[in-house]
Design an enzyme around this catalytic site. Structure first.
Site, PDB file in Angstrom:
ATOM      1  N   GLY A 146       0.817  -1.175   0.201  1.00 11.47           N
ATOM      2  CA  GLY A 146       0.129  -0.061  -0.106  1.00 11.47           C
ATOM      3  C   GLY A 146       0.890   1.193  -0.091  1.00 11.47           C
ATOM      4  N   SER A 194      -3.591  -7.634   1.880  1.00 12.17           N
ATOM      5  CA  SER A 194      -2.469  -8.784   1.357  1.00 12.17           C
ATOM      6  C   SER A 194      -2.067  -8.146   0.171  1.00 12.17           C
ATOM      7  CB  SER A 194      -3.598  -9.678   0.990  1.00 12.17           C
ATOM      8  OG  SER A 194      -2.855 -10.642  -0.011  1.00 12.17           O
ATOM      9  N   GLY A 196     -11.014 -11.808  14.734  1.00 13.97           N
ATOM     10  CA  GLY A 196     -11.046 -11.707  16.227  1.00 13.97           C
ATOM     11  C   GLY A 196     -11.631 -10.386  16.594  1.00 13.97           C
ATOM     12  N   TYR A 213      -0.624 -17.185  -2.279  1.00  8.93           N
ATOM     13  CA  TYR A 213      -1.926 -16.404  -2.399  1.00  8.93           C
ATOM     14  C   TYR A 213      -3.195 -17.372  -2.408  1.00  8.93           C
ATOM     15  CZ  TYR A 213      -4.951 -12.424  -4.048  1.00  8.93           C
ATOM     16  OH  TYR A 213      -5.686 -11.479  -4.013  1.00  8.93           O
ATOM     17  N   LYS A 269      -5.828 -17.505   0.830  1.00  9.19           N
ATOM     18  CA  LYS A 269      -7.174 -17.154   0.714  1.00  9.19           C
ATOM     19  C   LYS A 269      -8.450 -18.176   0.724  1.00  9.19           C
ATOM     20  CE  LYS A 269      -6.785 -12.568  -0.316  1.00  9.19           C
ATOM     21  NZ  LYS A 269      -7.444 -11.609   0.519  1.00  9.19           N
ATOM     22  N   THR A 324      -9.436  -6.274 -11.520  1.00 12.96           N
ATOM     23  CA  THR A 324     -10.057  -4.969 -11.194  1.00 12.96           C
ATOM     24  C   THR A 324      -8.858  -4.095 -11.640  1.00 12.96           C
ATOM     25  OG1 THR A 324     -11.599  -5.783  -9.477  1.00 12.96           O
ATOM     26  CG2 THR A 324     -11.105  -3.448  -9.508  1.00 12.96           C
TER      27      THR A 324
END
Ligand code: UDP
Length: 309
Positions: A38, A77, A104, A147, A151, A177
């Protein structure tokens, strides 16, 4: 009092669009990200907003937040094949330990939960297009397995929390996307081809370019995600654009739209690269009354404009 959304991976491509959307819908947004893929630049414009808060934290480690949370959207992720090949252990950890921690905190806060899953759970599919009922065809020890299996585990633990603890969960399987805020160097086909075309550099088509993908513009995807987040659907839902293109067709459309002088060059096809991919979106259409509306060329024009800045 306004509701609070915790968005993990909120500084990423989809996460940052989600932060914007949830702020627009009147939520307070807590964006959590460890910034390995990110970027703060994706959320810089939100920092002045008093309803927005950024926390730099790796969700694979215990999550502790004061105050109420109404919904947890677990989007943290690495998501591009190049990224998860560069960060295989982190990818496995965020999908497993990170999902456990995100569930959690949702349980502790009695919050709703939305898991970002992926078309990768179908692997190199033997059924085409892919409905949610298809179990998939994944090589668990191949390079993409880190990955895909993370997932798949994330979906399994999410359903287990739903069935065992009654947690109010949702699972979205996101297909390819694209749109603004994708990293230029994230290694995926659309950012690679646009960056290469704008510099008149060779367009790197892997294999013969006959493999297919179905590309969804980010605004369509975010609309589907928002509708799912407000729904009571606990089974996985595919969200993506069912219009299918070969990678070669994609390269040629980008060459045309950028008026580029780039030539196409061929590179080896990565291991386990799915040969076809197309979502069956019957379920989303029926249950969410959602379908994508942006055609590939229209979405690519917008994306190219953003890459040019
Ligand atoms: N691809 C390509 N050239 C590139 C990057 C990707 O031909 O520079 C191909 C890749 O092999 C795959 C498709 O484009 O078949 C989509 O790849 P991407 O990395 O965008 O996402 P994936 O759908 O594989 O997760």
């Amino acid at each position: 009092m306004s509701k609070t959304a915790l968005i993990t991976g909120g500084a990423g491509f989809l996460g940052s669009h989600l932060c914007e959307r949830f702020l627009k819908e009147g939520y307070r947004v807590i964006c959590m990200d460890n910034l390995i893929t990110g970027a703060l630049s994706n959320i810089a414009h939100l920092n002045k907003n008093p309803n927005f808060k950024f926390i730099n934290h790796d969700v694979s480690k215990y999550i502790d937040i004061d105050g109420e949370i109404d919904i947890v959207l677990h989007f943290a992720s690495p998501a591009s094949p190049v990224d998860y090949l560069n960060y295989p252990i982190q990818t496995l950890k965020v999908g497993s330990l990170g999902t456990h921690n995100a569930l959690g905190i949702a349980k502790e806060k009695k919050a709703k939960f939305l898991l970002a899953s992926t078309s990768e759970i179908y692997g190199d599919p033997k059924i085409h297009p892919q409905p949610e009922s298809y179990y998939g065809h994944v090589n668990c020890i191949g390079p993409r397995g880190v990955y895909d299996e993370a997932k798949r585990f994330a979906e399994a633990i999410t359903m287990a929390y739903h069935k065992t603890h009654g947690l109010d969960t949702r699972i979205v399987r996101i297909f390819n996307t694209y749109g603004k805020k994708m990293r230029r160097n994230d290694g995926r086909a659309i950012p690679n081809f646009i960056s290469q075309a704008l510099k008149d550099e060779p367009i790197t088509v892997y294999g013969k370019g006959s493999q297919t993908r179905s590309f969804c513009f980010v605004s369509d995807l975010i609309e589907g995600l928002y509708l799912l987040s407000q729904s009571d659907i606990h089974e996985p839902v595919n969200i993506g654009n069912p219009k299918e293109f070969t990678v070669m067709e994609l390269a040629k459309i980008i060459l045309k739209l950028t008026k580029s002088k780039s030539k196409i060059v061929y590179k080896p096809l990565p291991a386990d690269d799915p040969k076809v991919r197309q979502p069956d979106i019957t379920k989303a259409k029926k249950l969410l009354k959602w379908k994508p509306s942006i055609e590939l060329e229209e979405g690519l024009r917008e994306t190219i404009k953003w890459f040019e800045c």
